[in-house]
Design an enzyme around this catalytic site. Structure first.
Site, short mmCIF file in Angstrom:
data_model
loop_
_atom_site.label_atom_id
_atom_site.label_comp_id
_atom_site.label_asym_id
_atom_site.label_seq_id
_atom_site.Cartn_x
_atom_site.Cartn_y
_atom_site.Cartn_z
N ILE A 42 0.81 -1.22 0.00
CA ILE A 42 0.00 0.00 0.00
C ILE A 42 0.84 1.27 0.00
O ILE A 42 0.38 2.30 -0.50
CB ILE A 42 -1.03 0.02 1.15
CG1 ILE A 42 -0.38 0.12 2.52
CG2 ILE A 42 -1.98 -1.16 1.06
CD1 ILE A 42 -1.34 0.44 3.65
N PHE A 43 2.05 1.23 0.51
CA PHE A 43 2.90 2.42 0.51
C PHE A 43 3.16 2.90 -0.92
O PHE A 43 3.31 4.10 -1.15
CB PHE A 43 4.22 2.13 1.23
CG PHE A 43 5.07 3.35 1.42
CD1 PHE A 43 4.80 4.25 2.44
CD2 PHE A 43 6.14 3.60 0.58
CE1 PHE A 43 5.58 5.38 2.62
CE2 PHE A 43 6.93 4.73 0.75
CZ PHE A 43 6.65 5.63 1.77
N GLU A 44 3.18 1.98 -1.87
CA GLU A 44 3.47 2.32 -3.27
C GLU A 44 2.25 2.82 -4.03
O GLU A 44 2.38 3.32 -5.15
CB GLU A 44 4.08 1.12 -3.99
CG GLU A 44 5.48 0.76 -3.53
CD GLU A 44 5.53 -0.02 -2.22
OE1 GLU A 44 6.56 0.08 -1.53
OE2 GLU A 44 4.54 -0.71 -1.88
N ALA A 74 -3.29 -3.30 4.95
CA ALA A 74 -2.24 -3.35 5.97
C ALA A 74 -2.87 -3.98 7.21
O ALA A 74 -4.00 -3.63 7.58
CB ALA A 74 -1.71 -1.97 6.29
N ILE A 75 -2.16 -4.91 7.81
CA ILE A 75 -2.64 -5.59 9.01
C ILE A 75 -1.67 -5.29 10.15
O ILE A 75 -0.45 -5.41 9.98
CB ILE A 75 -2.77 -7.11 8.78
CG1 ILE A 75 -3.80 -7.38 7.67
CG2 ILE A 75 -3.16 -7.82 10.07
CD1 ILE A 75 -3.92 -8.84 7.28
N THR A 79 4.95 -4.34 15.32
CA THR A 79 5.60 -3.02 15.39
C THR A 79 4.64 -1.94 14.89
O THR A 79 3.51 -2.22 14.50
CB THR A 79 6.86 -3.00 14.51
OG1 THR A 79 6.47 -3.08 13.13
CG2 THR A 79 7.80 -4.15 14.85
N HIS A 81 4.96 -0.34 12.15
CA HIS A 81 5.07 -0.23 10.70
C HIS A 81 3.70 -0.09 10.02
O HIS A 81 3.51 0.75 9.15
CB HIS A 81 5.80 -1.46 10.15
CG HIS A 81 6.02 -1.40 8.67
ND1 HIS A 81 5.24 -2.10 7.78
CD2 HIS A 81 6.93 -0.72 7.93
CE1 HIS A 81 5.66 -1.85 6.55
NE2 HIS A 81 6.68 -1.02 6.62
N ASN A 106 -11.51 4.68 -2.61
CA ASN A 106 -10.46 4.16 -1.75
C ASN A 106 -10.90 2.83 -1.13
O ASN A 106 -11.79 2.79 -0.30
CB ASN A 106 -10.14 5.17 -0.65
CG ASN A 106 -8.96 4.76 0.19
OD1 ASN A 106 -8.54 3.61 0.20
ND2 ASN A 106 -8.42 5.71 0.91
N ARG A 120 -13.78 -7.80 5.41
CA ARG A 120 -13.97 -6.56 4.67
C ARG A 120 -13.69 -6.72 3.18
O ARG A 120 -14.29 -6.03 2.35
CB ARG A 120 -13.10 -5.46 5.26
CG ARG A 120 -13.67 -4.95 6.57
CD ARG A 120 -12.66 -4.22 7.42
NE ARG A 120 -13.29 -3.62 8.59
CZ ARG A 120 -13.76 -4.30 9.63
NH1 ARG A 120 -13.67 -5.61 9.64
NH2 ARG A 120 -14.32 -3.68 10.66
#
Length: 150
Positions: A42-44, A74-75, A79, A81, A106, A120
């Site tokens: 997802i960061f990309e 993202a799960i 940490t 992150h 989104n 989901r």
């Protein structure tokens, strides 16, 4: 006919499969054509969307789309992150959507555990991929009603 780009993150393939199936089903039901661009996580997603917008701005006709759908997950882990990646992804997508007046849906999940994410993503349950597809189409309808899209 609307031309939509789905940008999906494949970090969790089994979750991405559900999100993508839901988005495709929603877009197909509306008669919208769609193409797929896959990124690692997802960061990309915002970076990929920005590259597509830059290509279109530089005259690349194949990079011109009426709307965009972002999918990924993202799960929460051991940490922080997950929190940082999720926050930056959402911020980046929102910033691009507003700055470029995009018809955007989104479908990025940020979940506490895998069970939540699967619920989901599943087209037969929460179907957030389908909701993202429908959100994109609704925003496109608003743009067209306001004379901002052909």
């Amino acid at each position: 006919m609307a031309r939509i780009l789905i940008i999906e993150a494949r970090f969790y393939d089994h979750i991405a499969d559900g999100l993508l199936a839901g988005a495709r089903e929603a877009l197909d039901a509306a008669g919208a054509s769609h193409e797929l661009l896959t990124v690692p996580g997802i960061f990309e997603l915002p970076g990929a969307l920005n590259l597509v917008l830059a290509a279109a701005a530089h005259g690349n006709e194949t990079a011109r789309y009426d709307g965009f759908v972002a999918l990924g997950c993202a799960i929460r882990g051991e940490t922080d992150h997950y929190h940082h990646v999720g926050t930056e992804c959402m911020r980046g997508l929102a910033d691009l959507s507003v700055a470029h007046q995009l018809a955007f849906g989104n479908g990025v999940l940020t979940c506490h555990d895998e069970a939540q994410a699967l619920n989901r993503a599943d087209p037969k349950r929460k179907n957030l991929g389908g909701q993202a597809g429908r959100a994109c189409l609704r925003m496109l309808a608003i743009k067209r009603a306001l004379g901002l899209a052909v």
